[in-house]
Structure formats: structure tokens, C-alpha cells
Design a protein around this motif. Structure first.
Motif, PDB file in Angstrom:
ATOM      1  N   ALA A  96       0.975  -1.485  -0.265  1.00  0.00           N
ATOM      2  CA  ALA A  96       0.324  -0.176   0.079  1.00  0.00           C
ATOM      3  C   ALA A  96       0.926   1.579  -0.120  1.00  0.00           C
ATOM      4  O   ALA A  96       0.500   2.076   0.360  1.00  0.00           O
ATOM      5  N   GLU A  97       2.371   1.469  -0.439  1.00  0.00           N
ATOM      6  CA  GLU A  97       2.954   2.230  -0.311  1.00  0.00           C
ATOM      7  C   GLU A  97       2.829   3.646  -1.794  1.00  0.00           C
ATOM      8  O   GLU A  97       3.704   4.512  -1.509  1.00  0.00           O
ATOM      9  N   GLY A  98       2.628   2.632  -2.859  1.00  0.00           N
ATOM     10  CA  GLY A  98       2.813   3.149  -3.809  1.00  0.00           C
ATOM     11  C   GLY A  98       4.416   3.060  -4.397  1.00  0.00           C
ATOM     12  O   GLY A  98       4.473   2.237  -4.569  1.00  0.00           O
ATOM     13  N   PRO A  99       4.294   3.447  -5.667  1.00  0.00           N
ATOM     14  CA  PRO A  99       3.057   4.215  -6.813  1.00  0.00           C
ATOM     15  C   PRO A  99       2.212   3.695  -7.081  1.00  0.00           C
ATOM     16  O   PRO A  99       1.883   3.262  -7.166  1.00  0.00           O
ATOM     17  N   LEU A 100       1.426   5.079  -7.130  1.00  0.00           N
ATOM     18  CA  LEU A 100      -0.330   5.372  -7.230  1.00  0.00           C
ATOM     19  C   LEU A 100      -0.579   5.634  -9.039  1.00  0.00           C
ATOM     20  O   LEU A 100      -0.098   6.446  -9.490  1.00  0.00           O
ATOM     21  N   LEU A 101      -0.866   4.850  -9.583  1.00  0.00           N
ATOM     22  CA  LEU A 101      -1.451   4.837 -11.382  1.00  0.00           C
ATOM     23  C   LEU A 101      -2.645   5.085 -11.537  1.00  0.00           C
ATOM     24  O   LEU A 101      -3.497   4.743 -10.527  1.00  0.00           O
ATOM     25  N   ILE A 102      -3.051   6.702 -11.521  1.00  0.00           N
ATOM     26  CA  ILE A 102      -4.470   6.077 -11.969  1.00  0.00           C
ATOM     27  C   ILE A 102      -4.820   6.669 -13.225  1.00  0.00           C
ATOM     28  O   ILE A 102      -4.039   7.183 -14.456  1.00  0.00           O
ATOM     29  N   VAL A 103      -5.762   5.967 -14.405  1.00  0.00           N
ATOM     30  CA  VAL A 103      -6.100   6.487 -15.698  1.00  0.00           C
ATOM     31  C   VAL A 103      -7.580   6.497 -15.435  1.00  0.00           C
ATOM     32  O   VAL A 103      -8.230   6.071 -15.137  1.00  0.00           O
ATOM     33  N   GLY A 104      -7.215   7.865 -16.199  1.00  0.00           N
ATOM     34  CA  GLY A 104      -8.429   8.302 -16.416  1.00  0.00           C
ATOM     35  C   GLY A 104      -8.196   9.498 -15.272  1.00  0.00           C
ATOM     36  O   GLY A 104      -8.314   9.369 -13.676  1.00  0.00           O
ATOM     37  N   ALA A 105      -8.126  11.267 -15.782  1.00  0.00           N
ATOM     38  CA  ALA A 105      -7.606  11.624 -15.351  1.00  0.00           C
ATOM     39  C   ALA A 105      -9.230  13.017 -15.295  1.00  0.00           C
ATOM     40  O   ALA A 105      -8.943  14.560 -14.725  1.00  0.00           O
ATOM     41  N   GLY A 106     -10.413  12.703 -14.509  1.00  0.00           N
ATOM     42  CA  GLY A 106     -11.946  13.124 -13.961  1.00  0.00           C
ATOM     43  C   GLY A 106     -12.058  13.671 -13.166  1.00  0.00           C
ATOM     44  O   GLY A 106     -10.881  13.442 -11.866  1.00  0.00           O
ATOM     45  N   VAL A 107     -13.582  13.783 -12.294  1.00  0.00           N
ATOM     46  CA  VAL A 107     -13.720  14.195 -11.239  1.00  0.00           C
ATOM     47  C   VAL A 107     -12.930  12.693 -10.092  1.00  0.00           C
ATOM     48  O   VAL A 107     -13.077  12.625  -9.417  1.00  0.00           O
ATOM     49  N   GLN A 108     -13.434  11.331 -10.838  1.00  0.00           N
ATOM     50  CA  GLN A 108     -13.468  10.097 -10.082  1.00  0.00           C
ATOM     51  C   GLN A 108     -11.361   9.986 -10.202  1.00  0.00           C
ATOM     52  O   GLN A 108     -11.472   9.505  -8.323  1.00  0.00           O
ATOM     53  N   GLY A 109     -11.034  10.498 -11.049  1.00  0.00           N
ATOM     54  CA  GLY A 109      -9.169  10.701 -10.930  1.00  0.00           C
ATOM     55  C   GLY A 109      -8.651  11.286  -9.830  1.00  0.00           C
ATOM     56  O   GLY A 109      -8.003  10.741  -9.045  1.00  0.00           O
ATOM     57  N   LYS A 110      -9.807  12.414  -9.450  1.00  0.00           N
ATOM     58  CA  LYS A 110      -8.974  13.438  -8.823  1.00  0.00           C
ATOM     59  C   LYS A 110      -9.546  13.146  -7.018  1.00  0.00           C
ATOM     60  O   LYS A 110      -8.815  12.855  -5.997  1.00  0.00           O
ATOM     61  N   ALA A 111     -10.738  12.612  -7.268  1.00  0.00           N
ATOM     62  CA  ALA A 111     -11.208  11.861  -5.855  1.00  0.00           C
ATOM     63  C   ALA A 111      -9.956  10.600  -5.432  1.00  0.00           C
ATOM     64  O   ALA A 111      -9.981  10.324  -3.956  1.00  0.00           O
ATOM     65  N   HIS A 112     -10.350   9.901  -6.234  1.00  0.00           N
ATOM     66  CA  HIS A 112      -9.013   9.003  -5.886  1.00  0.00           C
ATOM     67  C   HIS A 112      -7.552   9.291  -5.476  1.00  0.00           C
ATOM     68  O   HIS A 112      -6.769   8.949  -4.463  1.00  0.00           O
ATOM     69  N   LEU A 113      -7.242  10.203  -5.801  1.00  0.00           N
ATOM     70  CA  LEU A 113      -5.484  10.779  -6.052  1.00  0.00           C
ATOM     71  C   LEU A 113      -5.755  11.699  -3.910  1.00  0.00           C
ATOM     72  O   LEU A 113      -4.602  10.675  -3.747  1.00  0.00           O
ATOM     73  N   GLU A 114      -6.351  12.167  -4.291  1.00  0.00           N
ATOM     74  CA  GLU A 114      -6.717  12.725  -2.789  1.00  0.00           C
ATOM     75  C   GLU A 114      -7.281  11.917  -1.516  1.00  0.00           C
ATOM     76  O   GLU A 114      -6.284  11.949  -0.242  1.00  0.00           O
ATOM     77  N   ALA A 115      -8.179  11.094  -1.787  1.00  0.00           N
ATOM     78  CA  ALA A 115      -8.171   9.875  -1.003  1.00  0.00           C
ATOM     79  C   ALA A 115      -7.509   8.766  -0.626  1.00  0.00           C
ATOM     80  O   ALA A 115      -6.619   8.718   0.864  1.00  0.00           O
ATOM     81  N   PHE A 116      -5.865   8.680  -1.568  1.00  0.00           N
ATOM     82  CA  PHE A 116      -4.660   7.351  -1.298  1.00  0.00           C
ATOM     83  C   PHE A 116      -3.785   8.472  -0.733  1.00  0.00           C
ATOM     84  O   PHE A 116      -3.103   8.143  -0.271  1.00  0.00           O
ATOM     85  N   ALA A 117      -3.884   9.643  -1.124  1.00  0.00           N
ATOM     86  CA  ALA A 117      -2.924  10.780  -0.857  1.00  0.00           C
ATOM     87  C   ALA A 117      -3.131  10.467   1.629  1.00  0.00           C
ATOM     88  O   ALA A 117      -2.330  10.708   2.229  1.00  0.00           O
TER      89      ALA A 117
END
Length: 304
Positions: free
Chosen positions: A124-145
Motif C-alpha cells: 500500500a505504499e505506491g506509487p499509485l497509477l491513476i488511469v482517467g484524469a476526471g472527477v473520479q481520478g482527482k477524488a482517488h488521488l486525494e483519498a489515497f494520499a
């Protein structure tokens, strides 16, 4: 005295749904026998859109999310998901809150992915890959950070400008961020991945790392897909597959189109209520959405 209801903006809704509290309420809801969630109603619309009516209730709170999903809005200034979540008091029938539907959807979906990663991700340490840079991408970025403390993120998107904007947002949060030109190639460097695309076709097909975790959230009907069938079968044969809810057994297009027996996969509720150890191999978490998550969001918003 009657209860005064509040119509909350997107910003006000987000302020009432911090990820730590929302994730905790989702976990608590999965252990609550009073929760009732009937199947959601989906009405297909002309042009490929859908109208969703999603009710849920416990002994104190009843909610209905009414949203429209318009995939044709992808890449335009208009949101693909629009609508509201109406929150009622069960005892009095009075309306308590009206929450912004897209904000609730984004944040509770990311919180569900976060809970799954906290409980199931081999690394669970990352790095994190996000595929899709829309609303859900931003939300997952913030939540995982916030919830996992990841420090590095790679972003892949069909839209270079959207990927650049999300990478810049990640840097503003203190993260190391870069744009990945090839999502499949980036998968080899990322133990954590999230696919949150409009699900118009597969975006990942390479085999995952042995310690890989993918949360696939973009496809939520039997006809939508983000993952190649071979990738899904690899997880089923050499790792583990989990569902957000039992409803995904007839909605998870990624898994159904791979020809898998979806009925054999455990759900997030199983993880929270049974003794299921963290898997040793790669993990696929398939999320299709559920009105129970909206009820958890309503509980969180009311408490604040």
C-alpha cells in the motif's frame, strides 16, 4: 420544531465528507444489519445516457440518489454525472439535506476504493497509477494520499491537458507526480492502480505485479469494460478478485465479459464481517457502486 433542510453546493458537500470519516462510516455501515438497499433502477436514455434512482435506508436515515449519467459529456465542460442525494429523517419524514450528487458519487467511490486498498492491497505504499484524469481520478488521488499516505502518482489519460492538470494538483498536495504516456507500461512500476475512465473500452491489459492492487471503478454495467479479459482471468487464477457488493455479480462488465463465475468472489462486506486475510498475490477490486455508499455519505454529512 420542524427540521430545517439544507441544499448544499459541491464545495459544501465535499466539506462534509472528509475521507477519514467517510471511510469509517462505510466500514460501519457494512456491519449494520438495519441497512436496507433495494436494487437501483436504471432507465436508459436516448444518446447512451442513463437515469439512476438509488434508495437506501437504516433505522434513522433514508436517502435517494437521483442522477443522470451522460457519457457524451466526457471531454466537455459538462459533467458526465449530474444530480442530487436527498436525505430524509425516518421518524418524521422531514427532509434534512440535499447533497450534490456528483460530489457524493466521487468521494464515496474513492472512499470505498481506499477501504478496499487498506484491507486488501499487498503493498500500500505506491506509487499509485491513476488511469482517467476526471472527477473520479482527482477524488482517488486525494483519498489515497490522505488515507494511505502515498507520495508518488503516475497519471494516464486520453486527454493530455487533463493529465497535466491532475498532475499539477497532485504536486500542490506535496506529491511527486508525472504523466504516463502508456498506462500498461506504467503498471509495472505501480503496486497500486485505479481505473476511473468512461469505460468505453479496455485501458489496461498487461499482467499486474505480484504485489499489485487494481481498483476498477469506471465500468458499472454488464456492457462496460476497462480491463482486458485476460487481465481479469489472471487475477482470478493467480491472485484474488473482490467485489464492492453482491450487486456487482450482475453489473461487473469487466468480469462478466471475461467469462468468469462472478458469484464465487467475496464482497467488501465479507471482508469486513468475516475472517479474510490479506491476499498474498495480486488483487483486483471491482466496484460498480451501491446506494449503501450514498447512505454512508449521508450519515457522515449529518454528523458534521
Amino acid at each position: 420544531m420542524p427540521v430545517t433542510s439544507s441544499l448544499l453546493s459541491a464545495e459544501q458537500t465535499a466539506n462534509r465528507l472528509p475521507y477519514a470519516a467517510l471511510t469509517e462510516n462505510i466500514a460501519r455501515l457494512l456491519r449494520d444489519p438495519s441497512v436496507q438497499v433495494p436494487p437501483r433502477m436504471v432507465l436508459p436514455l436516448a444518446g447512451g445516457g442513463s437515469l439512476f434512482a438509488m434508495p437506501a435506508a437504516d433505522h434513522q436515515v433514508a436517502v435517494t440518489k437521483l442522477i443522470i449519467f451522460t457519457p457524451a459529456n466526457a471531454g466537455t465542460p459538462r459533467a458526465t454525472i449530474q444530480g442530487d442525494v436527498v436525505v430524509f429523517d425516518v421518524a418524521t419524514g422531514e427532509r434534512r439535506l440535499v447533497l450534490d450528487g456528483p460530489t457524493v458519487t466521487a468521494r464515496r467511490t474513492a472512499a470505498v476504493s481506499l477501504l478496499a486498498a487498506q484491507r486488501l492491497a499487498p503493498s500500500a505504499e505506491g506509487p499509485l497509477l491513476i488511469v482517467g484524469a476526471g472527477v473520479q481520478g482527482k477524488a482517488h488521488l486525494e483519498a489515497f494520499a490522505e488515507g494511505l499516505g502515498i507520495r508518488e502518482v503516475l497519471i494516464a489519460s486520453r486527454s493530455a491537458s487533463s493529465a497535466d492538470a491532475l498532475a499539477q494538483h497532485a504536486r500542490s498536495l506535496g506529491l511527486k507526480a508525472s504523466v504516463a504516456q502508456d498506462a500498461n507500461a506504467a503498471l509495472a512500476d505501480c503496486p497500486l492502480a485505479v481505473t476511473c475512465t468512461p469505460a468505453g473500452g479496455a485501458v489496461l491489459g498487461n499482467m499486474p505485479r505480484q504485489d499489485g492492487f487494481i481498483s476498477a471503478v469506471g465500468a458499472f454495467t454488464p456492457h462496460m469494460t476497462e480491463l482486458e479479459p485476460g487481465l481479469c482471468r489472471h487475477f482470478a487464477e493467480h491472485g484474488a478478485v473482490f467485489l464492492d457488493t453482491a450487486d456487482a455479480r450482475h453489473e461487473a462488465g469487466d468480469l462478466l465479459q471475461a467469462g468468469l463465475d462472478v458469484t464465487r468472489f467475496a464482497t467488501l462486506a465479507d471482508v469486513m464481517t468475516r475472517t479474510i486475510e490479506r491476499p498474498a498475490g495480486p488483487v483486483l477490486f471491482k466496484s460498480c457502486g451501491w446506494a449503501g455508499w450514498d447512505l454512508a455519505a449521508a450519515r457522515t454529512a449529518l454528523a458534521r
